[in-house]
Design a protein around this motif. Sequence first.
Motif, mmCIF file in Angstrom:
data_model
loop_
_atom_site.group_PDB
_atom_site.id
_atom_site.type_symbol
_atom_site.label_atom_id
_atom_site.label_comp_id
_atom_site.label_asym_id
_atom_site.label_seq_id
_atom_site.Cartn_x
_atom_site.Cartn_y
_atom_site.Cartn_z
ATOM 1 N N GLN A 207 0.828 -1.206 0.000
ATOM 2 C CA GLN A 207 0.000 0.000 0.000
ATOM 3 C C GLN A 207 0.861 1.254 0.000
ATOM 4 O OE1 GLN A 207 -3.379 -0.076 -0.313
ATOM 5 N NE2 GLN A 207 -3.114 2.133 -0.643
ATOM 6 N N GLU A 208 1.967 1.218 0.754
ATOM 7 C CA GLU A 208 2.872 2.368 0.797
ATOM 8 C C GLU A 208 3.481 2.636 -0.574
ATOM 9 O OE1 GLU A 208 7.024 3.716 3.064
ATOM 10 O OE2 GLU A 208 5.941 1.904 3.673
ATOM 11 N N ARG A 209 3.880 1.589 -1.271
ATOM 12 C CA ARG A 209 4.485 1.773 -2.595
ATOM 13 C C ARG A 209 3.454 2.222 -3.611
ATOM 14 N NH1 ARG A 209 9.345 -2.507 -3.783
ATOM 15 N NH2 ARG A 209 10.449 -2.221 -1.803
ATOM 16 N N LEU A 210 2.238 1.727 -3.464
ATOM 17 C CA LEU A 210 1.188 2.198 -4.371
ATOM 18 C C LEU A 210 0.914 3.672 -4.147
ATOM 19 C CD1 LEU A 210 -1.339 -0.786 -4.279
ATOM 20 C CD2 LEU A 210 0.072 -0.075 -6.210
ATOM 21 N N ASN A 211 0.906 4.099 -2.883
ATOM 22 C CA ASN A 211 0.663 5.513 -2.588
ATOM 23 C C ASN A 211 1.785 6.392 -3.117
ATOM 24 O OD1 ASN A 211 -1.686 4.771 -1.263
ATOM 25 N ND2 ASN A 211 -0.730 4.735 0.766
ATOM 26 N N GLN A 212 2.995 5.847 -3.164
ATOM 27 C CA GLN A 212 4.142 6.616 -3.647
ATOM 28 C C GLN A 212 4.394 6.420 -5.147
ATOM 29 O OE1 GLN A 212 7.383 5.324 -1.171
ATOM 30 N NE2 GLN A 212 6.579 6.313 0.671
ATOM 31 N N ASP A 213 3.482 5.727 -5.810
ATOM 32 C CA ASP A 213 3.599 5.473 -7.252
ATOM 33 C C ASP A 213 4.930 4.797 -7.602
ATOM 34 O OD1 ASP A 213 1.124 6.606 -7.712
ATOM 35 O OD2 ASP A 213 1.959 8.620 -7.934
ATOM 36 N N MET B 145 5.117 1.374 -7.857
ATOM 37 C CA MET B 145 4.846 0.015 -8.310
ATOM 38 C C MET B 145 3.785 0.062 -9.407
ATOM 39 S SD MET B 145 4.246 -3.360 -5.939
ATOM 40 C CE MET B 145 2.602 -2.890 -5.449
ATOM 41 N N ASP B 146 4.215 0.462 -10.609
ATOM 42 C CA ASP B 146 3.291 0.535 -11.737
ATOM 43 C C ASP B 146 2.914 -0.856 -12.215
ATOM 44 O OD1 ASP B 146 3.384 3.269 -11.598
ATOM 45 O OD2 ASP B 146 5.062 3.418 -12.999
ATOM 46 N N GLN B 147 3.897 -1.744 -12.274
ATOM 47 C CA GLN B 147 3.616 -3.126 -12.629
ATOM 48 C C GLN B 147 4.590 -4.031 -11.880
ATOM 49 O OE1 GLN B 147 4.062 -3.710 -16.824
ATOM 50 N NE2 GLN B 147 6.272 -3.385 -16.825
ATOM 51 N N ALA B 148 4.122 -5.236 -11.604
ATOM 52 C CA ALA B 148 4.926 -6.153 -10.803
ATOM 53 C C ALA B 148 4.433 -7.572 -11.025
ATOM 54 C CB ALA B 148 4.852 -5.784 -9.326
ATOM 55 N N ILE B 149 5.266 -8.511 -10.637
ATOM 56 C CA ILE B 149 4.891 -9.919 -10.620
ATOM 57 C C ILE B 149 4.628 -10.315 -9.168
ATOM 58 C CG2 ILE B 149 5.735 -12.273 -10.955
ATOM 59 C CD1 ILE B 149 7.130 -11.416 -13.419
ATOM 60 N N PHE B 150 3.442 -10.861 -8.922
ATOM 61 C CA PHE B 150 3.088 -11.353 -7.603
ATOM 62 C C PHE B 150 3.248 -12.874 -7.617
ATOM 63 C CE2 PHE B 150 0.751 -7.962 -5.161
ATOM 64 C CZ PHE B 150 1.190 -6.913 -5.969
ATOM 65 N N VAL B 151 4.124 -13.372 -6.728
ATOM 66 C CA VAL B 151 4.463 -14.793 -6.714
ATOM 67 C C VAL B 151 4.011 -15.414 -5.398
ATOM 68 C CG1 VAL B 151 6.317 -16.486 -6.931
ATOM 69 C CG2 VAL B 151 6.487 -14.289 -8.129
ATOM 70 N N GLN B 152 3.364 -16.574 -5.503
ATOM 71 C CA GLN B 152 3.050 -17.401 -4.339
ATOM 72 C C GLN B 152 3.861 -18.683 -4.477
ATOM 73 O OE1 GLN B 152 1.163 -17.020 -1.558
ATOM 74 N NE2 GLN B 152 -0.949 -16.509 -2.049
ATOM 75 N N LEU B 153 4.543 -19.083 -3.413
ATOM 76 C CA LEU B 153 5.323 -20.314 -3.474
ATOM 77 C C LEU B 153 5.268 -21.015 -2.130
ATOM 78 C CD1 LEU B 153 8.499 -20.114 -2.061
ATOM 79 C CD2 LEU B 153 8.496 -18.195 -3.648
ATOM 80 N N ASP B 154 5.494 -22.321 -2.154
ATOM 81 C CA ASP B 154 5.634 -23.073 -0.916
ATOM 82 C C ASP B 154 6.578 -24.242 -1.137
ATOM 83 O OD1 ASP B 154 4.206 -25.009 -2.240
ATOM 84 O OD2 ASP B 154 2.418 -24.889 -0.989
ATOM 85 N N ALA C 149 1.254 -14.207 -10.886
ATOM 86 C CA ALA C 149 0.297 -13.451 -11.693
ATOM 87 C C ALA C 149 0.852 -12.052 -11.907
ATOM 88 C CB ALA C 149 -1.066 -13.400 -11.010
ATOM 89 N N ILE C 150 0.372 -11.392 -12.940
ATOM 90 C CA ILE C 150 0.876 -10.069 -13.328
ATOM 91 C C ILE C 150 -0.033 -8.995 -12.758
ATOM 92 C CG2 ILE C 150 1.576 -8.605 -15.238
ATOM 93 C CD1 ILE C 150 3.177 -11.203 -14.912
ATOM 94 N N PHE C 151 0.595 -7.996 -12.131
ATOM 95 C CA PHE C 151 -0.139 -6.837 -11.627
ATOM 96 C C PHE C 151 0.282 -5.606 -12.408
ATOM 97 C CE2 PHE C 151 -0.021 -3.005 -9.014
ATOM 98 C CZ PHE C 151 -1.366 -2.888 -8.675
ATOM 99 N N ALA C 152 -0.703 -4.830 -12.811
ATOM 100 C CA ALA C 152 -0.451 -3.541 -13.460
ATOM 101 C C ALA C 152 -1.421 -2.528 -12.882
ATOM 102 C CB ALA C 152 -0.602 -3.643 -14.973
ATOM 103 N N ALA C 153 -0.873 -1.404 -12.436
ATOM 104 C CA ALA C 153 -1.715 -0.411 -11.766
ATOM 105 C C ALA C 153 -2.776 0.151 -12.700
ATOM 106 C CB ALA C 153 -0.841 0.712 -11.213
ATOM 107 N N ASP C 154 -2.498 0.176 -14.001
ATOM 108 C CA ASP C 154 -3.448 0.751 -14.959
ATOM 109 C C ASP C 154 -4.206 -0.308 -15.748
ATOM 110 O OD1 ASP C 154 -1.275 -0.220 -16.266
ATOM 111 O OD2 ASP C 154 -0.992 1.517 -17.598
ATOM 112 N N GLN C 155 -4.217 -1.565 -15.258
ATOM 113 C CA GLN C 155 -4.880 -2.617 -16.028
ATOM 114 C C GLN C 155 -6.395 -2.407 -16.020
ATOM 115 O OE1 GLN C 155 -3.693 -6.241 -14.225
ATOM 116 N NE2 GLN C 155 -4.572 -5.781 -12.237
#
Length: 672
Positions: free
Chosen positions: A314-320, A322-331, A418-424
Amino acid sequence: MKLSESRQQSKNIIITACVFLIGLLCWGVMLQDLYTKRILSLREHCRLDAVVFADELQQDFSEGESIVKALALTIGNSQNQSAEGLGHVMEIVASRTDIPLDSILLAPNGVVAAVYPDLRSSALGYDIFAEPKRKLAMQYSLQAHAFAVIGPIETTGGGMVMAIVNPVFLHTAGDKESLWGFANVLVKVPDIFAKTVANLDQSGLAYRLEKTGVSHDGYVTILESDVPPTDPVSYTFSYGGCQWHMQVAPKDGWQVMGPLSMAVTLGFLTLIMLTVLTYVLLYMHDRQKRLRRLAMTDQLTGLLNRHGLESVIQERLNQDKMDQAIFVQLDIDDFKLINDIFGHRIGDEALRHLAVIMRVFFPREAVLARNGGDEFIIVLPTRDMAAAERMVRDFVSLKKEFNYQQTVYQYTISMGYAIFAADQADGKSPLDVLRDADTALYTVKLRGKNGCCRYAQGMAATRRVQMGFSLRDVVFNLPASILIYDAESEEILFANQELISLFECDDLDDFLAYTKRRFRGIVHPDDYEQVDTSIWQQVYACNLNKREKANDAVNYRIVTKHGRVRWVIDRGRLVQSDFYGRIFYVILVPDERMDVASDKADDEGSRQYAVSCLDDIARLWYNAKYKDTQRSGYAPCVSFSLSPHDAVAQSSSRRVYARRMLYDQFSIIHRA
């Protein structure tokens, strides 16, 4: 204590010490300033005292001055009156003064002609110009037409006096003046200073009074306290043609710490309180940071926890940022098995090792978190999506092993991203993207683990229902006796409740004690050698035929805890385990038909029925081995030390064959 905490504590101590030193310096400067001001104030006070006491001295001498001036005026007005005729005048003047008067002398032309009181008549005829110092004073008095103070002078009686001398002039015709002589008043020393000395003593001052002659030829001490003044304050004044030097100082010296002791104590206590307060504030600040860090950090791995992850995102989103990122889940694959086999300490080491290599492998801008258990989350901000995906896939293929107590342990991981993009356009939040990555992760799990998968539209989270049944559910609800044992040592590794009940034992401990933890304890003692040989011959045959699975199937007897002999069908599979090596997974099914046959065979009246049953079994096996094999081309993985076919060929009696099968080493395998 962790190194970071130790460094922070050292930093706090250094800051506190700096605050203390700076405070001590400021306190010292303030104390020095206060001390200096106090000294200056005290010295100024002493200087004012010196001025006051100098005025008092002048007032004490002023009465003698008044006497000599009155005599001079009287003589000047009398014109021709002789000195001897002025005795009554001197007596009247002397009776009206309070100064410690020693004597009054009238000296026409410088020679003493009249004395008061008569006790000092020895001074008659004394030439006051005879002494050089007196002569200088007389000359000064004549030139200045003013009085002069001479002395101190030692009298013939041994006392000390000071002389106040004033010239006397007669007025002649034409307002001309002619010198008549001198009027002298001698005052006792130190009596003349008695009042001033009393006031000085009362004020607690040490003093020293010095004067010069009219020629200012150097100071002579004429009065000094018992305790000489230290670093005195001086006041210089002129009186009677001489320079007077009044020096005063506190008797106890310039002791200002007494009055300042309270200020010193309060200042030092304030400094101590300020230092303690600084340390407490630093400690509270660090504690607040530590509590915040604890609330956001996983204690085992040092990575962010779920709360910390969400806060950072949330902090990085507020500071702009993180326009796009890869969200990874692993175990970690089969993490519960690692805990169960090697213990939770090894499981914890695996989690810590994974956290370490994540920190090393991924760039600093990556957000790393532990979601709980063996699940981790990576948020990888990037502008080059293809390079980031390659990095994720390379991390999966990275060999993961760690050394703990001189033993090397290996593990694998599964990853979904999965792929995250702030402007998707789909408007998915970071939490939605994390759920997509989680769905991709379980897709990898269903495909066999140790892999990586990108989320794609259409991946349904409902597929996780296939993994919803726990091993406990399957093992304890499957209507079969399950046995797992080591292929080399035959140590029993697992037995479910069905198997325990089959052997009529109370619990697992009772079962293990009864069987002595070995597969040999499962099989009837008379059948063990044939059963063991048969199993390994079947495994060997499967290996020769290059079959994917090494299966075996055996019939044998068991003896329950209560002494019952029962027949079971043993279907097993030899598996190579990463953790245990070669182990057998076995399902034991009670063979009720053989139990019935065996029970009836024990009854002499029912032996023919048993023989009939055994004949049927032998015929079925014969058909299965020869006729079905020729039809289907299937060669069953079964071996006997004495072939049933050979037994049939050697004996015309199926009863003999069946009996030998029953009591020797009957084995059978079925295929649908």
